[in-house]
Design a protein around this motif. Structure first.
Motif, PDB file in Angstrom:
ATOM      1  N   ARG A  60       0.872  -1.184   0.000  1.00  8.51           N
ATOM      2  CA  ARG A  60       0.000   0.000   0.000  1.00  8.51           C
ATOM      3  C   ARG A  60       0.900   1.222   0.000  1.00  8.51           C
ATOM      4  O   ARG A  60       1.635   1.459   0.948  1.00  8.51           O
ATOM      5  CB  ARG A  60      -0.930   0.026   1.200  1.00  8.51           C
ATOM      6  N   THR A  94      -7.712  -5.903   8.155  1.00  8.50           N
ATOM      7  CA  THR A  94      -7.542  -5.030   9.325  1.00  8.50           C
ATOM      8  C   THR A  94      -6.194  -4.309   9.270  1.00  8.50           C
ATOM      9  O   THR A  94      -6.114  -3.089   9.459  1.00  8.50           O
ATOM     10  CB  THR A  94      -7.666  -5.834  10.624  1.00  8.50           C
ATOM     11  N   ASP A  96      -4.297  -3.768   6.629  1.00 10.79           N
ATOM     12  CA  ASP A  96      -4.267  -2.844   5.493  1.00 10.79           C
ATOM     13  C   ASP A  96      -4.997  -1.555   5.838  1.00 10.79           C
ATOM     14  O   ASP A  96      -4.535  -0.460   5.499  1.00 10.79           O
ATOM     15  CB  ASP A  96      -4.874  -3.489   4.260  1.00 10.79           C
ATOM     16  N   GLY A  97      -6.117  -1.656   6.533  1.00  7.74           N
ATOM     17  CA  GLY A  97      -6.849  -0.446   6.950  1.00  7.74           C
ATOM     18  C   GLY A  97      -6.028   0.415   7.888  1.00  7.74           C
ATOM     19  O   GLY A  97      -6.021   1.653   7.765  1.00  7.74           O
ATOM     20  N   ARG A  98      -5.319  -0.203   8.798  1.00  9.40           N
ATOM     21  CA  ARG A  98      -4.490   0.554   9.737  1.00  9.40           C
ATOM     22  C   ARG A  98      -3.292   1.194   9.050  1.00  9.40           C
ATOM     23  O   ARG A  98      -2.898   2.316   9.370  1.00  9.40           O
ATOM     24  CB  ARG A  98      -4.049  -0.334  10.888  1.00  9.40           C
ATOM     25  N   ALA A 100      -3.296   2.124   5.886  1.00  8.00           N
ATOM     26  CA  ALA A 100      -3.873   3.221   5.122  1.00  8.00           C
ATOM     27  C   ALA A 100      -4.135   4.427   6.033  1.00  8.00           C
ATOM     28  O   ALA A 100      -3.836   5.567   5.655  1.00  8.00           O
ATOM     29  CB  ALA A 100      -5.175   2.776   4.441  1.00  8.00           C
ATOM     30  N   ASP A 101      -4.669   4.190   7.226  1.00  5.65           N
ATOM     31  CA  ASP A 101      -4.909   5.288   8.173  1.00  5.65           C
ATOM     32  C   ASP A 101      -3.605   5.970   8.580  1.00  5.65           C
ATOM     33  O   ASP A 101      -3.528   7.197   8.656  1.00  5.65           O
ATOM     34  CB  ASP A 101      -5.613   4.762   9.441  1.00  5.65           C
ATOM     35  N   ALA A 102      -2.569   5.174   8.844  1.00  8.70           N
ATOM     36  CA  ALA A 102      -1.283   5.738   9.247  1.00  8.70           C
ATOM     37  C   ALA A 102      -0.668   6.565   8.122  1.00  8.70           C
ATOM     38  O   ALA A 102      -0.100   7.632   8.364  1.00  8.70           O
ATOM     39  CB  ALA A 102      -0.322   4.625   9.662  1.00  8.70           C
ATOM     40  N   ALA A 104      -2.298   8.110   5.805  1.00  9.53           N
ATOM     41  CA  ALA A 104      -3.117   9.314   5.603  1.00  9.53           C
ATOM     42  C   ALA A 104      -2.823  10.377   6.660  1.00  9.53           C
ATOM     43  O   ALA A 104      -3.156  11.545   6.457  1.00  9.53           O
ATOM     44  CB  ALA A 104      -4.596   8.939   5.633  1.00  9.53           C
TER      45      ALA A 104
END
Length: 105
Positions: A60, A94, A96-98, A100-102, A104
């Motif tokens: 990512r 889960t 991958d979402g974290r 992506a949040d980091a 961003a």
């Protein structure tokens, strides 16, 4: 991994093979793949068993990540027990979402 398919080993009284198989996986990061690995081996004394592994690897925005799980084996029969692939994919989602949040911020 797809090019070799199978890798044999013979070391310290154990011999067997690793079998690899990969597939593209949509909906997770960039260029995600799922990896199935089966290790079939025999150790000294003729004891043989198989262990299964399933993993997800992806990227990512330049950050490489992976999650994997292993199946076990029945202690009496030494038959391989399957990996919970859905659980591994859920963990990967889960993570991958974290990531992506980091990224961003």
């Amino acid at each position: 991994m797809d090019e070799c398919g199978t890798v044999a080993f013979d070391e310290d009284g154990a011999h067997g093979e690793f079998r690899f198989e990969t597939h593209d996986l949509d909906g997770l990061g960039d260029d995600a793949i799922e990896v199935d690995i089966v290790v079939a081996m025999e150790v000294q004394g003729g004891l043989s068993f198989t262990i299964e592994s399933y993993g997800v690897m992806w990227e990512r925005d330049g950050v490489a990540s992976s999650v994997n799980g292993f199946g076990g084996f029945d202690e009496m029969s030494l038959d391989a027990l399957p990996v919970d692939e859905a659980w591994v994919r859920e963990l990967a989602t889960t993570v991958d979402g974290r990531v992506a949040d980091a990224l961003a911020g």
